[in-house]
Structure formats: structure tokens, C-alpha cells
Motif scaffolding. Sequence first.
Motif, PDB file in Angstrom:
ATOM      1  N   GLU A 155       2.508   2.089  -9.502  1.00  0.00           N
ATOM      2  CA  GLU A 155       1.399   1.380 -10.002  1.00  0.00           C
ATOM      3  C   GLU A 155       1.393   0.019  -9.422  1.00  0.00           C
ATOM      4  OE1 GLU A 155      -0.008   3.181 -14.241  1.00  0.00           O
ATOM      5  OE2 GLU A 155       1.204   1.305 -14.371  1.00  0.00           O
ATOM      6  N   ARG A 156       2.409  -0.588  -9.464  1.00  0.00           N
ATOM      7  CA  ARG A 156       2.472  -1.800  -9.126  1.00  0.00           C
ATOM      8  C   ARG A 156       2.643  -2.282  -7.348  1.00  0.00           C
ATOM      9  NH1 ARG A 156       4.023  -1.139 -13.857  1.00  0.00           N
ATOM     10  NH2 ARG A 156       6.094  -0.377 -12.811  1.00  0.00           N
ATOM     11  N   VAL A 157       2.574  -0.783  -6.816  1.00  0.00           N
ATOM     12  CA  VAL A 157       2.654  -1.057  -5.214  1.00  0.00           C
ATOM     13  C   VAL A 157       1.510  -1.404  -4.563  1.00  0.00           C
ATOM     14  CG1 VAL A 157       3.431   0.545  -3.132  1.00  0.00           C
ATOM     15  CG2 VAL A 157       4.700   0.509  -5.238  1.00  0.00           C
ATOM     16  N   ALA A 158       1.580  -2.428  -3.761  1.00  0.00           N
ATOM     17  CA  ALA A 158       0.580  -2.881  -2.957  1.00  0.00           C
ATOM     18  C   ALA A 158       0.320  -2.311  -1.747  1.00  0.00           C
ATOM     19  CB  ALA A 158       0.567  -4.407  -2.655  1.00  0.00           C
ATOM     20  N   ASP A 159       1.602  -1.963  -1.097  1.00  0.00           N
ATOM     21  CA  ASP A 159       1.615  -1.337   0.320  1.00  0.00           C
ATOM     22  C   ASP A 159       2.798  -0.820   0.463  1.00  0.00           C
ATOM     23  OD1 ASP A 159       0.753  -2.655   3.749  1.00  0.00           O
ATOM     24  OD2 ASP A 159       0.259  -0.662   2.677  1.00  0.00           O
ATOM     25  N   ILE A 160       2.774   0.226   1.417  1.00  0.00           N
ATOM     26  CA  ILE A 160       3.921   0.752   2.088  1.00  0.00           C
ATOM     27  C   ILE A 160       3.982   1.061   3.483  1.00  0.00           C
ATOM     28  CG2 ILE A 160       5.419   2.992   1.672  1.00  0.00           C
ATOM     29  CD1 ILE A 160       4.026   3.756  -0.909  1.00  0.00           C
TER      30      ILE A 160
END
Lengths: 547, 285, 339
Positions: A155-160
Amino acid sequence: MAPTRLSRRRLGAVVAGCSAIGLMLSGCGTTAGGTVAAKFTLSNSTPKPNKEIDQFSWALYAEPFSLDYAYAFDYPDNQVLANMCESLFRWNPDLTSAPGLATKFEHPDDLTWVYTIRQGVHFHDGSLLTAADVVASLKRHVDEKVGSFWASSFERVADIQKTGDYEVTITTSVPDYALNSALVGAPGVVESAKTLAKDGADYGNATAGVNCTGPFEFDHWDAGEGITIKRFDDYWDPSLRAKAKQMTFKILPDANARVNALQTGEIDGSWQVPSNALDILKANTDAGNVYFGNDTSVQSLVTSNLNGVFGDVRVRKALMMAINREALLQAAEQGYGTTTDALTTKNVWVGAQPSTVNSAFESLDKQDYNLDEARRLIKEAGATGKKFVYATASLTAAFDITSRAVASAAREIGLAPEIQTMSNDKYTTLFSDPEARKGVDLFETSWYLSSAEPLEMYSVLRTGDFSNYGGWSNAEYDQLINSAVGTEDDAERNRLTAQAAKIASQDVVWSPLYETVTALWLGKRITGVTPSINYMYYPWAATIGGR
Amino acid sequence: MTLTGTLPLLRTRRYGSLLSVTGWVAVTVTLVVVLLSLLAPVLAPYDPDFVDLSSVLGGPSSAHLLGTDALGRDMLSRLMFGGRTSLVGPLIVVAASTVLGLLLGLAAGWTDGWISRILTRVFDLLFAFPALLLAMLAIAIFGKGLMAPILAMTISYIPYVARLTQQLVVAERSRPYVQAYRVLGFRTPWVVLGRVMPNLVPTVGAQSTLNFGYVLADLAALSFIGLGIQPPTSDWGAMIEEARGALLGGHVLPALLPALVVVLIVVSINVIGEELSDRIGGKLS
Amino acid sequence: MAVTQLAAPPAPPTPATKKSPTAAPLALVLRKVGTLLITLFFASLIVFFSRFVLPGDPARFLLRGRSPKPEALAEITKQFGLDKPPIEQYFTWIGGILHGDWGRSLTYRQSVSDVLLTRLPVTLELVALAAVFITGLGLIAGMLASLNKGGWDRFILITVTAAGAIPPFVAAIALTALFAVQLGWFPSFGSGDEGPSRLWHLTLPALALGVTFIAFMARVTRSSMNEQLTREHVEVATSRGLTRSSVVFRHVLRNALGPILTVSGVLIAGLLVSSAIVEQTFGLTGIGQLLVQSIDRLDFAVVQAIVMIIVTAFVLANTVVDLIQPLIDPRIAAGTESR
């Protein structure tokens, strides 16, 4: 055992090492309020195998829904998948983590996590694993079309991003010390990008199977019958090379049939041994042995409707007081477990100071068995005669028994319960679909944690969280949890969590009944695996060989 | 007039009593079970749903005549209350299918035209669906519980009753007494319902009695596999299913008792039905 | 399943049913096949349109118990063609069936035919074995009862009646506890590999499945033979000095076979339904267990398919029996339905 599906969130930081024995013993015997001599002792190992074997069989109480890690969300699914697919980190039997497909990670700033990917790892089809595969696998969790059951971890991931042939960088939008420990389980599984693209919607089903990196590879899945996996000879870790050439999971939903098969030796081993049969199986030492190990599961009642009769905390307290938990434990699990007042087990509070653990358990609000007081509270709250709906499913005998017992207790104190028995599948939707929860006031869960991080449990009860089924809201609680999530220091984080735990127990948000214990059956042909809940994510089958 | 004299109302062989000794024993057993079930709210020593975790899986004792189950619930009370749900279902199915079957069979057998032909075809169609299967299909649509299977089973048993009735009616039609009534100008409905019907009822009734046992076993099976009555409602089939966990631990009574009751009732009803069928002359000319 | 299903009374030879005089065999076969197809057609209508019985959105019905996300709804609509008129949906379904496409299972995420075909062999073998037990044991018990009046007759009758009242699920539990766990003579679960192992694995399940019907078969045999024994031709044969056994086999049994055969044909098809319960208890992956599971999991495509299969088997068995009857007993006038 009372296995069930549930939605989990992974929170917490990577666990530092700690004494295995300490962790083992903390899960046994003593309990807040209970001094019953334990019927079981925990083991942290079984005899080492002295030879390799050609094949062995294992019982599953239900058929996995899918071998797609994005949907592998339950005991049967995960215990099978764990032997074929690996994650970035490994969860050890003592609940510590170790490098897996990621050799190390760095944390240059609050929002950035850089993972170094192991080199020289092959997929089952022979191709080499690179950062591109990692990115493709992780990104599926944030892809709406995939609808991953583990999406909440990201949920709190902006980018991979792939930032090198063997380097992956994850950027979060706010500080998140939870994500890392999640990568021990399904959210961190790596599958070949080519396979994902090729199989599409069929990935992980009975015909397509999976193409991962673990010590076993997918051989075939006879829908409804069983799943066979065979040893992968090019596995990257020689210490975990499979000691059997092949193993078969046999799907047997009928508990009696399963126990019979274990006793006659038609099936060699099983997790989730029905507690009804444990006494008989323990006595049958000719056929095999029963072992008990680490478990992180707590059987609780979830209040899913805080607008109905359970809106008043006195009613919630009263219901807890009306249940004789010791007797329930005896009836439902034949005593194989420990009653508890906490929503977590002690063994997940790694890295906490003893005083913190104390406050997290001893100083919690306890609702001891007291029928008169319970009746008084109900009258005081004006809830006499009020109806409520209790949803249950016949997942195990324990679920059946608990639902009847709770309903009976409710009636005794003046409430009017209605038991709604659902199918197993429908029951599962309670955990993910707000529509399904309409009209349901109470349901039972066996909530297990997939990391040694109590925040995984307590963060669920924040305002608006996906699994905050009752919609409980407490600003002080939220504040404590949110600070904890952003706290790097283990001891401090646990201290904050313990404070939050106290608030949750005061408000009886969910009602803990008892902790269960991992039960393992090893038939006389096999040995080697450590009894521990880590079987959900660790390639446990590779440790099994012959006696 | 001489024709209104003795009419062969019942073709019974009037030798000795209606049933054999075994038959009367069966009747007694059935009556006892039915009475105990009917009077359960008054006679049962405990509330069937009362959970007493301190006396789990106890054997027979002075407090619990037939012991307790895995939740400490009194077996005797559960069996008595269980009878209410277990017996009511088959009763409804048999009663409804008999009544409807009689009516439809009469219509099919008495008339000669398209009504009769269509009805016969409809019966043929319904014969294609085994009762249990139709019940399962109904459950798949309407959901679990008793309503769906009862409805479905009633529908699937109608053709059996109807076909038998049709056969009997056709045979009766050509009998002299019926011809006589018609010649004498008696109205058809009166002849059919007042004179022919009573001759059929015993035969059809005997057959329906047999059906009762089969419906009971089928409904119990549905509850056992979790599609019928949902636990914790006491119902013999559901009780057997709930008791399987206890079986694992070697406790036999909670499963054995309801099974015995089911077997006992089905045997008794079968014995009664067969004897009645034999006595009341099931054979047709 | 209800054993009375097997004793369906024959349609009366009334003026209402057109009775054709002893027609040529070919015409008879064609007529029977025609009836079969018509029945199947109407049955398929029932099976297909039953889904529309409940009011409301059929897509919601099919997705009951699952999260009705828009993507799922769209997929269901496409897969079942729910946006088309019902008649067209029906023909698509029927067309699909004839091509081997039975739809897609929501639970298994595979085509229904795949899911079905892997399970069909086990059920067929189980039913076949049960039928062998039923006809074998039932015939023998019935014959013994009929030929040995008095003590044996009573004893067999009572035993058989009691056994017939034991529901298959009770029999299954009891048989497993005794023969598999206690004595270890038979495996307690599973279907084994093809061949002798399969036979060994299916023995207990087949017995549990057949116990109710063995009783019925015994009774039918007994009453049928009893009836024959009173017939004149038997008296004549006996008086002419034929040995008892030859009388029994050539005269009595052969004539008694009619009703017995009627019953057997329908029996096999009916066993398919009861197999659901036995399969569950013995952990056999057959279509019976699949049916129960699919009902539980609200996987309607599979339920539809299985019901159609069983109905077809049932009707087929009936038709075959009807066709064979005249061969056994030429006195049965062609055209009279006799079950």
C-alpha cells in the motif's frame, strides 16, 4: 488446529537474530490466567533423517485454490507453494529471517530500500534469475487486474524499479518499516517474468503450475486428488537440497479419512492434525510420532459490527466473561493450546525488552470467566434480549464447537444469538468483502502472523485498515501504531506496540480465546522437518528424508 | 336399489389382524419415536442447544441418560428435538406428493384426451430426475436448508404416486360398479371422488408409507453432507455429521445413537408399509 | 436415492396410451430413441433454465459468495453470455455441450470438461463395482429367501431390511472403522492406481454404496421368484420330474429376470447420485463428490453439467432396459412401457 483463511498485513522490520530456545519455550505452558499443565511440549527439531528416500506423501485438508503466489493465502496453498517458490527472504523455524533470493538490503533513507539479488539462481526451466524477474513478480501485487490478495503489503509502495542486473529498489511514499518483513512470505516470491507473461490468467492453476526457484519443482496437479512435486537438482542452496526425489500432497477434506490414512501409513505426514485425534495418534507410536512446535495463531472472535448490540463495550466484555475459555480449549482442541488474553503470541515479540513483553501480556485487561458479572453488565447496558448474528463455517471441529459454545454462553447471559453457518468459501469472503460482512455481528478467526512482528497484528486495528472489520477507531491507538511503523529501533517499536495492545484489550476490539500450537505427524517412514509455523513460507519438505 | 348395497370398498383379506406381530412392533416403535419428538419441548430433560463444556463427551449417567456430545449437550434431548426436524421433512414430502399425485393420477387416468397424454409425458419427464439429484439441483439454486430439498423431493415423488394412481384408476374405470353408476346418471366427480378414490387410497397410501423411509434417509444424507439442515439445529443426519469429530477420538455414542434411530425408524416404516401393501392387495388385474 | 425410484409402476395399457401392435423391432427402437431424445431435451431445458428461477441479476447469482468486482462480473457475463437473450444462451450452451465445451469452472479456473473427465472414471468404476455387489449379493439373498421358506426366509428378510435402512454414510463410517482401521484388510481412502489396486480400494466404498440396494434387490428377487413359483408352468415342470435346480434356473429365474433387470438398469444410474456421499467419506475424487463440492462452492456451471450427465445416464439406462425387456420376455408387447 483451526486453520482458516484471513487477510494479513505484513508489518514490522526485519527481525534481528535471537535465541531459538528462548523463542521456543515462550510459546508453551504459561499463560495469562491459566496454570493448566501443558498437554504438549514444544520441539525445535525432529530426528535427522539418515537416508534419502524416493518419495513420500503428505495430507492436505483442502485443495489449494491456486499455486499463484498472489492468491496463495491459506494453509493448504502456502504449505505446498513454499517448497517450490521462494521469496526474497527466508523465514526460519525459529521465526528469524535470513537472506533468500535477496542476499542483502540497504536502506539509504527513510523511503528507499535497495535489494541485492542473489546471482546464479536458476528457475526450474533452467533460465537464470535476474532483477527483471523480481520486478515483474513484485509488481503483480500492485496490479489491479491481478487482484493480488497481498496488495495491502504494498500500500505504501510508490515504485519498484530495476536498478541493476541484480539490484532492485523499492521506494515508499511514507516511511514503512513493515514492508521488509513481508518479503519473507508470498509478497516476496519471485517467479520468472517469461512464465508470468506466457501463462497469463492460467498461471498457477492445475495445468500450468509454477516455474520457480525452490528445491522442488511442479510435476503435476490432479485436480481434486493431489499435487506432485519432484526434486529440482539445480537448486542453488546445497544445504537445503531435497532429501526425497519426489513428494505428493494428497487432498483429503474428510478429517476421519485423513486420520485413518495417517494411522495405516497410507499417507506419511501431515500438518494441521485434527486435535480430536491427537490423543490416539500420540499413543500410536508404531505408526509414527506427533510433534508440537511454534505457532503464531490466536483464535479470536472478531466484532464486525460496532453499530449493533456489540457497539457497547460492556456487551463485548460481558460476552468474553460468559465464555469459560479453559473449558472451551478442552472441548475444542482437547487442551492442545493455551488460553490467552492477547491477540498475539509471545514468540513474535522478538527484540522487545522483557518489561515490554510483560506489559504486552500481563498488564492487559483481562475478562475472566464470571457469569454473574456478565449478566449484570448486559442488564446495565440494556442489551437483554437483543439479537446478533454469529457467522461460522465447518472449517474444523474447533470452529463448530466454538460457535456453539459462544452462542450458548451468549444465551446464558441474556443475549439472543443466531448462528449462520456458511460454506467454507463463503466464510472466507468475510475477510475480504465488506458486502459479505453485512448483517454479521461476530465471527471467529484463527489469526496467524507471518512474521515475528506484533505490529502485523495490531496495525490491522487502525482506523480504516482493510482488516479492521468492525470499523473500530481510536485516535490514540492510531497515533501509537503509526509512530511504531516509522520507528527503526526494535525495542522502542515494540514498546509503542505494547501500549497500543493495552488500548485494544481495554476496548475488547477483538476477543482472544486461545492460542493453538502447530501439530505435526511424521509417519514411521520419514523424519527431519522442524515443527514450526514457518512451514508456510520455508521449503520444509526439502528437510524430510527417511528413517 | 341393489347396486347401493355392499360395494367392495376395501379389498382386504380379512383373515386375522391387519398386521403381523412384527408389524405391530414396528407401529409401536414408530409411535414412540413420533410421540417423543412431538412432546420434546415438554418431555426433554435439557435444552438441546445448551452447551455445557464441563461435561463434554460423557457416557450415560443419571444426569444424562444417553450421555453427552462433544459440546456437553444432552443426547437424549437432542434426539428428541432432532426428530421434529428429521420427521417433519419426510412427512411433508410424502403427504404433499401423495395428495398431488392422487389428484394428477386421477386426472390422467380418468380422462382420455390430451390432458391424459400430456400428464403422462410430464410424469415421464419427471421420472428422469432421481429425487436426490433434483434436491441437490434445488439446493444449488435456492441455497441450503430444508425448503429446497422438500420442494424438490415432493415434485420428484409425485410421478410415482400419480402413475400408480393412474394405473389403478384405469383398472377401476372398467369395473362394473363404476359403469353402473354412470349408467344410472351419477355425476362423474361424485363417482370419482366418492367411490373410486376410497378404493385407491389404501394401496397408494401403503406405497407412500414406504416412500417415507426413503425420503427420510435421503434428507438425512443431505444434512450429513452439509447441504440440508444446518447445524447446530438438531437433526439426526446433521448430528451424525457433527459427531464424526468425536469418532476420531474413539467416542462412538454421539454418532451411533442418531444412526440407530434413523435405521430403526426406516426399518419400522418399511415393515409397516410393506405389510400394508401386501394386505391391501397391491396386485392389479 | 430412494429405492422406490426403481419400482416405478408401469404406465397402464389404457386407451390413452397409443399401443402399437407388436411392431417391427426397428420401429420400436426408433420410437424408444425418439422418446429418449425428447426427454433429454426437456430435461436440459429444466437444468438450464433452473438458474433463472431466482429473481435478480443472473450474474450476481453466478457470483454468489465471491467478491463481485467489476472485472469478475464482466468475465462472468462474457463467459456465460449473460448479455444475450435466454433462448440464445440456451442454444449456445447446448451447442457447446455437443462440441465438448461445458463452460468454465469458477472454482478450478479450468474448463468444466477437464474437471469432469478426470473424475468420471473413478465414479464409473465405483458404480460398476457396487452394481456387481448389488446384483450378486442381492440375487443370491433373494433366491435363498425365496427357495427356503420358513426360517431362512424370515432371517434373510429381516437382515436385508435392516441393512437396507442403513444410510450409505453410516455404512461408510462403520465399514472403514472395522475393515480398514481395525483389521487393515482394505485401504481407508483413495482410489488407487488402475488395475487390481483400484478394485481393492473401491471394495469398501462400493459395499457402503450398495448396501441399501442389496436389500432392495433381494426383495425384488424374492417376490418376483415367489410369484413365478406359483405359476402353473413351474408346477408342470416340477411334476414332469425336472430337478429343482433346473426348474429354478431355467423356468423361474428366467421369467423373474424381467423385473430384476428393470430394477438393475435404473439402479446403476441412480447410484451415481448416492455416490456423492460415499465418495466424500472415502476421499474418492469422483463426480459425485464434485457435485457436492460445486454446490457448496456455488460453481453452477459444474453443477449444471453433472446433473445433465446423471439425468442422461438415468434416461439411457431406462431406455436400454426397455429395449432389452422384450428380448428376455417376448410376451411383453412392444410399445408397453415397462419399468
